[in-house]
Motif scaffolding. Structure first.
Motif, short mmCIF file in Angstrom:
data_model
loop_
_atom_site.label_atom_id
_atom_site.label_comp_id
_atom_site.label_asym_id
_atom_site.label_seq_id
_atom_site.Cartn_x
_atom_site.Cartn_y
_atom_site.Cartn_z
N ASP A 177 65.11 -17.39 61.32
CA ASP A 177 64.98 -16.41 60.37
C ASP A 177 63.84 -15.73 60.18
N LYS A 178 63.13 -15.28 61.20
CA LYS A 178 61.75 -14.73 61.33
C LYS A 178 61.86 -13.13 60.53
N ALA A 179 60.78 -12.95 59.74
CA ALA A 179 60.69 -11.64 59.17
C ALA A 179 60.95 -10.51 60.22
N LYS A 180 61.21 -9.37 60.13
CA LYS A 180 61.40 -8.20 61.18
C LYS A 180 59.98 -7.70 61.17
N GLU A 181 59.76 -7.27 62.60
CA GLU A 181 58.51 -6.74 62.94
C GLU A 181 58.43 -5.25 62.33
N ALA A 182 57.50 -4.85 61.90
CA ALA A 182 56.99 -3.57 61.13
C ALA A 182 57.41 -2.66 62.30
N GLU A 183 57.85 -1.27 62.24
CA GLU A 183 57.86 -0.38 63.24
C GLU A 183 56.65 0.08 63.50
#
Length: 217
Positions: A22-28
């Motif tokens: 459940d890793k955080a999403k990468e910033a666009e």
């Protein structure tokens, strides 16, 4: 007793599995864009360095490390409760490790390594900057975009934030998001640059959570 043990074991396994996946999403992330320009009616707020911080988390196959880094200075222009422009300076020399006790020699060792030429090279690049390029609503979330410059590399990133203005104080809280350090030329232990690391690599993803407090100038 056996049933209880099995339940606890299953719960521990579930938590471990969730934590790993459940890793955080990468910033666009994309090329740098033109800085946003505020209207003349915008109100300027000055960053409160003592009450603002950036939390970070780095990963490797055997675990992770956490810490903080300080916002040195900055201003943000707000109109009708919405950010129109802003500029912030991050003090790279304030990198702190929080998951290792301060009196443990490994704390100073890791902090020195992160500050050294292998990682952020603080002596040559003492600051990083973030310049606001826009704010928009996307999929029900407020997305803040800006040019992040580290080690003479600039990329535009977008990530979810919540902002509020209470009297003379503005607060901004980001969701936890990740950036790919390789895009800012942070090479140490990165599979993006080296092919022979085996299990000795360090993940390119760095989690960040921004907490900014600013007061009316």
């Amino acid at each position: 007793m056996k049933t209880t043990f099995l339940k606890i074991t299953a719960l521990a396994a579930f938590v471990a599995f969730t934590s790993c996946n459940d890793k955080a999403k990468e910033a666009e992330t994309k090329d740098a864009e033109a800085a946003a320009v505020a209207e003349e009616t915008a109100v300027t707020f000055k960053a409160d360095a003592d009450n603002s911080s950036i939390m970070w988390k780095g990963f490797k196959p055997t675990g992770s490390h956490t810490g903080t880094i300080n916002v040195k200075e900055g201003t943000v222009a707000v109109n009708n409760g919405m950010i129109e422009s802003g500029n912030f300076t991050i003090d790279m020399g304030t990198i702190v490790v929080t998951d290792i006790p301060v009196d443990d020699e490994d704390n100073a060792k890791l902090q020195g390594h992160l500050s050294g030429p292998d990682f952020f090279d603080v002596q040559s690049h003492p600051t990083a900057t973030f310049e606001v390029t826009g704010l928009e609503t996307k999929d029900g979330k407020t997305m803040l975009s800006g040019n992040l410059t580290m080690k003479d590399e600039t990329n535009n990133i977008s990530f979810p934030v919540k902002t509020s203005v209470d009297g003379d104080t503005m607060t901004l809280r980001s969701e936890t998001f990740t950036i790919d350090r390789s895009k800012w030329n942070v090479k140490y232990g990165s599979k993006s640059f080296f092919d022979d690391l085996g299990d000795s690599f360090i993940n390119d993803e760095i989690e960040l959570t921004i907490n900014l407090v600013a007061n009316k100038a």
